[in-house]
Design an enzyme around this catalytic site. Sequence first.
Site, PDB file in Angstrom:
ATOM      1  N   SER A 124     -89.795   2.374  76.420  1.00  0.00           N
ATOM      2  CA  SER A 124     -90.987   1.815  75.794  1.00  0.00           C
ATOM      3  C   SER A 124     -91.838   1.086  76.832  1.00  0.00           C
ATOM      4  O   SER A 124     -91.310   0.553  77.822  1.00  0.00           O
ATOM      5  CB  SER A 124     -90.526   0.809  74.735  1.00  0.00           C
ATOM      6  OG  SER A 124     -91.584  -0.014  74.331  1.00  0.00           O
ATOM      7  N   TYR A 149     -84.730  -6.575  71.472  1.00  0.00           N
ATOM      8  CA  TYR A 149     -85.040  -5.137  71.413  1.00  0.00           C
ATOM      9  C   TYR A 149     -85.564  -4.656  72.766  1.00  0.00           C
ATOM     10  O   TYR A 149     -85.069  -3.682  73.337  1.00  0.00           O
ATOM     11  CB  TYR A 149     -86.069  -4.842  70.305  1.00  0.00           C
ATOM     12  CG  TYR A 149     -86.726  -3.497  70.486  1.00  0.00           C
ATOM     13  CD1 TYR A 149     -86.023  -2.319  70.244  1.00  0.00           C
ATOM     14  CD2 TYR A 149     -88.043  -3.380  70.960  1.00  0.00           C
ATOM     15  CE1 TYR A 149     -86.610  -1.081  70.452  1.00  0.00           C
ATOM     16  CE2 TYR A 149     -88.640  -2.148  71.174  1.00  0.00           C
ATOM     17  CZ  TYR A 149     -87.915  -0.997  70.919  1.00  0.00           C
ATOM     18  OH  TYR A 149     -88.493   0.228  71.143  1.00  0.00           O
ATOM     19  N   LYS A 153     -84.038  -1.938  75.993  1.00  0.00           N
ATOM     20  CA  LYS A 153     -84.699  -0.805  76.678  1.00  0.00           C
ATOM     21  C   LYS A 153     -84.619  -0.992  78.190  1.00  0.00           C
ATOM     22  O   LYS A 153     -84.319  -0.057  78.934  1.00  0.00           O
ATOM     23  CB  LYS A 153     -86.166  -0.701  76.243  1.00  0.00           C
ATOM     24  CG  LYS A 153     -86.350  -0.292  74.791  1.00  0.00           C
ATOM     25  CD  LYS A 153     -85.866   1.127  74.531  1.00  0.00           C
ATOM     26  CE  LYS A 153     -85.810   1.482  73.075  1.00  0.00           C
ATOM     27  NZ  LYS A 153     -85.042   2.660  72.743  1.00  0.00           N
TER      28      LYS A 153
HETATM   29  P1  NAD Z   1     -86.723   5.305  63.850  1.00  0.00           P
HETATM   30  O1  NAD Z   1     -86.034   4.088  63.374  1.00  0.00           O
HETATM   31  O2  NAD Z   1     -87.643   6.001  62.904  1.00  0.00           O
HETATM   32  O3  NAD Z   1     -85.662   6.365  64.395  1.00  0.00           O
HETATM   33  C1  NAD Z   1     -84.456   5.973  65.005  1.00  0.00           C
HETATM   34  C2  NAD Z   1     -83.323   6.702  64.305  1.00  0.00           C
HETATM   35  O4  NAD Z   1     -82.085   6.295  64.901  1.00  0.00           O
HETATM   36  C3  NAD Z   1     -83.235   6.356  62.808  1.00  0.00           C
HETATM   37  O5  NAD Z   1     -83.274   7.551  62.056  1.00  0.00           O
HETATM   38  C4  NAD Z   1     -81.886   5.636  62.667  1.00  0.00           C
HETATM   39  O6  NAD Z   1     -81.266   5.911  61.426  1.00  0.00           O
HETATM   40  C5  NAD Z   1     -81.118   6.173  63.871  1.00  0.00           C
HETATM   41  N1  NAD Z   1     -80.049   5.296  64.356  1.00  0.00           N
HETATM   42  C6  NAD Z   1     -80.117   3.961  64.638  1.00  0.00           C
HETATM   43  N2  NAD Z   1     -78.922   3.530  65.067  1.00  0.00           N
HETATM   44  C7  NAD Z   1     -78.086   4.593  65.083  1.00  0.00           C
HETATM   45  C8  NAD Z   1     -76.712   4.778  65.406  1.00  0.00           C
HETATM   46  N3  NAD Z   1     -75.947   3.748  65.783  1.00  0.00           N
HETATM   47  N4  NAD Z   1     -76.183   6.019  65.321  1.00  0.00           N
HETATM   48  C9  NAD Z   1     -76.940   7.053  64.909  1.00  0.00           C
HETATM   49  N5  NAD Z   1     -78.222   6.949  64.551  1.00  0.00           N
HETATM   50  C10 NAD Z   1     -78.795   5.720  64.649  1.00  0.00           C
HETATM   51  O7  NAD Z   1     -87.513   4.909  65.191  1.00  0.00           O
HETATM   52  P2  NAD Z   1     -88.610   5.729  66.003  1.00  0.00           P
HETATM   53  O8  NAD Z   1     -89.898   5.018  65.880  1.00  0.00           O
HETATM   54  O9  NAD Z   1     -88.525   7.170  65.694  1.00  0.00           O
HETATM   55  O10 NAD Z   1     -88.090   5.449  67.479  1.00  0.00           O
HETATM   56  C11 NAD Z   1     -87.242   6.357  68.161  1.00  0.00           C
HETATM   57  C12 NAD Z   1     -86.875   5.767  69.513  1.00  0.00           C
HETATM   58  O11 NAD Z   1     -88.064   5.516  70.254  1.00  0.00           O
HETATM   59  C13 NAD Z   1     -86.146   4.433  69.431  1.00  0.00           C
HETATM   60  O12 NAD Z   1     -85.164   4.390  70.435  1.00  0.00           O
HETATM   61  C14 NAD Z   1     -87.238   3.422  69.683  1.00  0.00           C
HETATM   62  O13 NAD Z   1     -86.741   2.235  70.215  1.00  0.00           O
HETATM   63  C15 NAD Z   1     -88.097   4.169  70.694  1.00  0.00           C
HETATM   64  N6  NAD Z   1     -89.486   3.694  70.718  1.00  0.00           N
HETATM   65  C16 NAD Z   1     -90.207   3.658  69.557  1.00  0.00           C
HETATM   66  C17 NAD Z   1     -91.513   3.178  69.575  1.00  0.00           C
HETATM   67  C18 NAD Z   1     -92.327   3.115  68.304  1.00  0.00           C
HETATM   68  O14 NAD Z   1     -93.362   2.443  68.284  1.00  0.00           O
HETATM   69  N7  NAD Z   1     -91.938   3.773  67.215  1.00  0.00           N
HETATM   70  C19 NAD Z   1     -92.086   2.749  70.776  1.00  0.00           C
HETATM   71  C20 NAD Z   1     -91.317   2.813  71.947  1.00  0.00           C
HETATM   72  C21 NAD Z   1     -90.017   3.303  71.910  1.00  0.00           C
HETATM   73  C1  UD1 Z   2     -94.761  -3.861  69.175  1.00  0.00           C
HETATM   74  C2  UD1 Z   2     -93.607  -4.523  69.855  1.00  0.00           C
HETATM   75  C3  UD1 Z   2     -93.073  -3.619  70.946  1.00  0.00           C
HETATM   76  C4  UD1 Z   2     -92.696  -2.264  70.365  1.00  0.00           C
HETATM   77  C5  UD1 Z   2     -93.924  -1.680  69.670  1.00  0.00           C
HETATM   78  C6  UD1 Z   2     -93.633  -0.376  69.000  1.00  0.00           C
HETATM   79  C7  UD1 Z   2     -94.030  -6.930  69.599  1.00  0.00           C
HETATM   80  C8  UD1 Z   2     -94.336  -8.205  70.323  1.00  0.00           C
HETATM   81  N1  UD1 Z   2     -94.006  -5.814  70.381  1.00  0.00           N
HETATM   82  O1  UD1 Z   2     -95.773  -3.623  70.138  1.00  0.00           O
HETATM   83  O2  UD1 Z   2     -91.943  -4.202  71.554  1.00  0.00           O
HETATM   84  O3  UD1 Z   2     -92.271  -1.378  71.398  1.00  0.00           O
HETATM   85  O4  UD1 Z   2     -94.373  -2.607  68.668  1.00  0.00           O
HETATM   86  O5  UD1 Z   2     -92.714  -0.529  67.962  1.00  0.00           O
HETATM   87  O6  UD1 Z   2     -93.785  -6.915  68.406  1.00  0.00           O
HETATM   88  N2  UD1 Z   2    -101.462  -6.662  64.943  1.00  0.00           N
HETATM   89  C9  UD1 Z   2    -102.250  -7.365  64.044  1.00  0.00           C
HETATM   90  N3  UD1 Z   2    -101.824  -7.448  62.748  1.00  0.00           N
HETATM   91  C10 UD1 Z   2    -100.669  -6.852  62.308  1.00  0.00           C
HETATM   92  C11 UD1 Z   2     -99.872  -6.127  63.240  1.00  0.00           C
HETATM   93  C12 UD1 Z   2    -100.299  -6.063  64.560  1.00  0.00           C
HETATM   94  O7  UD1 Z   2    -103.304  -7.908  64.396  1.00  0.00           O
HETATM   95  O8  UD1 Z   2    -100.328  -6.986  61.126  1.00  0.00           O
HETATM   96  C13 UD1 Z   2    -101.935  -6.533  66.353  1.00  0.00           C
HETATM   97  C14 UD1 Z   2    -100.980  -7.103  67.388  1.00  0.00           C
HETATM   98  O9  UD1 Z   2    -101.247  -8.460  67.601  1.00  0.00           O
HETATM   99  C15 UD1 Z   2    -101.303  -6.207  68.603  1.00  0.00           C
HETATM  100  C16 UD1 Z   2    -101.685  -4.869  67.981  1.00  0.00           C
HETATM  101  O10 UD1 Z   2    -102.038  -5.156  66.631  1.00  0.00           O
HETATM  102  O11 UD1 Z   2    -102.413  -6.716  69.287  1.00  0.00           O
HETATM  103  C17 UD1 Z   2    -100.561  -3.843  67.998  1.00  0.00           C
HETATM  104  O12 UD1 Z   2     -99.405  -4.441  67.414  1.00  0.00           O
HETATM  105  P1  UD1 Z   2     -98.072  -3.580  67.083  1.00  0.00           P
HETATM  106  O13 UD1 Z   2     -98.458  -2.356  66.322  1.00  0.00           O
HETATM  107  O14 UD1 Z   2     -97.092  -4.516  66.477  1.00  0.00           O
HETATM  108  O15 UD1 Z   2     -97.592  -3.068  68.498  1.00  0.00           O
HETATM  109  P2  UD1 Z   2     -97.259  -3.906  69.858  1.00  0.00           P
HETATM  110  O16 UD1 Z   2     -97.432  -5.356  69.677  1.00  0.00           O
HETATM  111  O17 UD1 Z   2     -98.010  -3.256  70.954  1.00  0.00           O
END
Ligand code: NAD
Ligand code: UD1
Length: 337
Positions: A124, A149, A153
């Site tokens: 991330s 969290y 990563k």
């Molecule tokens: P998500 O929660 O939708 O998907 C993650 C999946 O992992 C879920 O289906 C959950 O049931 C499964 N899981 C969790 N723990 C497990 C375990 N112990 N064994 C087996 N399965 C397990 O999340 P996502 O948004 O699809 O994210 C996927 C990956 O990308 C994650 O590692 C997340 O940290 C990373 N990531 C997500 C974002 C984002 O904004 N969504 C941003 C950066 C990185």
């Molecule tokens: C957040 C997480 C980051 C994670 C990412 C994706 C934090 C501090 N960081 O990032 O670790 O990898 O999500 O899951 O939580 N905002 C509002 N109102 C809301 C929600 C968000 O104003 O109700 C603003 C936030 O202040 C930010 C922007 O929207 O400026 C994006 O927020 P968000 O979607 O939560 O993502 P990140 O903060 O970038």
Amino acid sequence: MNILVSGGTGYIGSHTCVELIQAGHDVVIFDNLSNSKVDVLDKIEEITGKKPKFYQADMRNAQELAPIFQENKIDGVIHFAGLKAVGESVAMPWEYYNNNICGTLNLISEMKKAGVNKLVFSSSATVYGDPAFVPITEECPLGVTTNPYGETKKMLERILMDFQKANPDWHIMLLRYFNPIGAHESGLIGEEPNGIPNNLMPYIMQVAVGKLPMLRVFGDDYDTPDGTGVRDYIHVVDLALGHVAVMKKFEDQPGVYIYNLGTGIGYSVLDIVKAFEKANDIKIPYQVVERRPGDIATCYSDPSKAEKELGWKTKFDLEQMCVDSYRFARKMLNTAI
Ligand code: NAD
Ligand code: UD1
């Protein structure tokens, strides 16, 4: 290739499975369903015509992982499984370190036993902390994380780099995602957060369908053009296609390869609100409130390394991200009634 997708029923995993299948790969999924539903498999089948083989397995339990490798000839693993809620990680650090770190170590041991040495890891942009510069290149120094969290990563990136050094035949891809939003154009799969969403787009989606009364904008006094936080929002299908593009990189020399997956464009919170309103012809009421602790002002990528080395470039614009998010939000609401 025959790809094992951990966390494949989740948000990014499900979209990636669709794109992998459509690109001609075979997909095996495992997930413990802690944050996703098994009916996602039917949705993947509806979109692609193929239902992936599925194991309900928890990566913390080696005995649940072993049969997956014994029963399938796996060429590589895309590792999405993990817990990802920032606020929850502050309240439950043990669970986050145990699940994300121990789970990943287990997965690596099972891969090792099975002779599978190709891994893509979901990292991330959070690893950059408050970035030293923007746009963020992969050379940007890693920053201070503000929650468990984010720390998982950063730790896992380090663990995987150390592991590859000691196991030089391994191919490890660290993909640093920026802010994925949007949903598949079919409206069949998308992000379904539990409870009140923390992230911006899922929150706007719930305001748009009338589940929440108004958006709270966390601060308008940042050093950004309109004072609200700036992020690099990327369509989840573009992100999924980044994983398909990275498969070719497995043919290169073993090693650790790091890529930012973003668009390279920063949008503010108010840009997103306005774009959502315009794309969907709907009003999103909002109120500016205090800053959210741990938030940074600006974070957006320089994605040129991925373009140069993977031939991958995002193709969906913000309007499409807003249209697809709203379509999925309406479908979700209809099925919930
Ligand atoms: P998500 O929660 O939708 O998907 C993650 C999946 O992992 C879920 O289906 C959950 O049931 C499964 N899981 C969790 N723990 C497990 C375990 N112990 N064994 C087996 N399965 C397990 O999340 P996502 O948004 O699809 O994210 C996927 C990956 O990308 C994650 O590692 C997340 O940290 C990373 N990531 C997500 C974002 C984002 O904004 N969504 C941003 C950066 C990185
Ligand atoms: C957040 C997480 C980051 C994670 C990412 C994706 C934090 C501090 N960081 O990032 O670790 O990898 O999500 O899951 O939580 N905002 C509002 N109102 C809301 C929600 C968000 O104003 O109700 C603003 C936030 O202040 C930010 C922007 O929207 O400026 C994006 O927020 P968000 O979607 O939560 O993502 P990140 O903060 O970038």
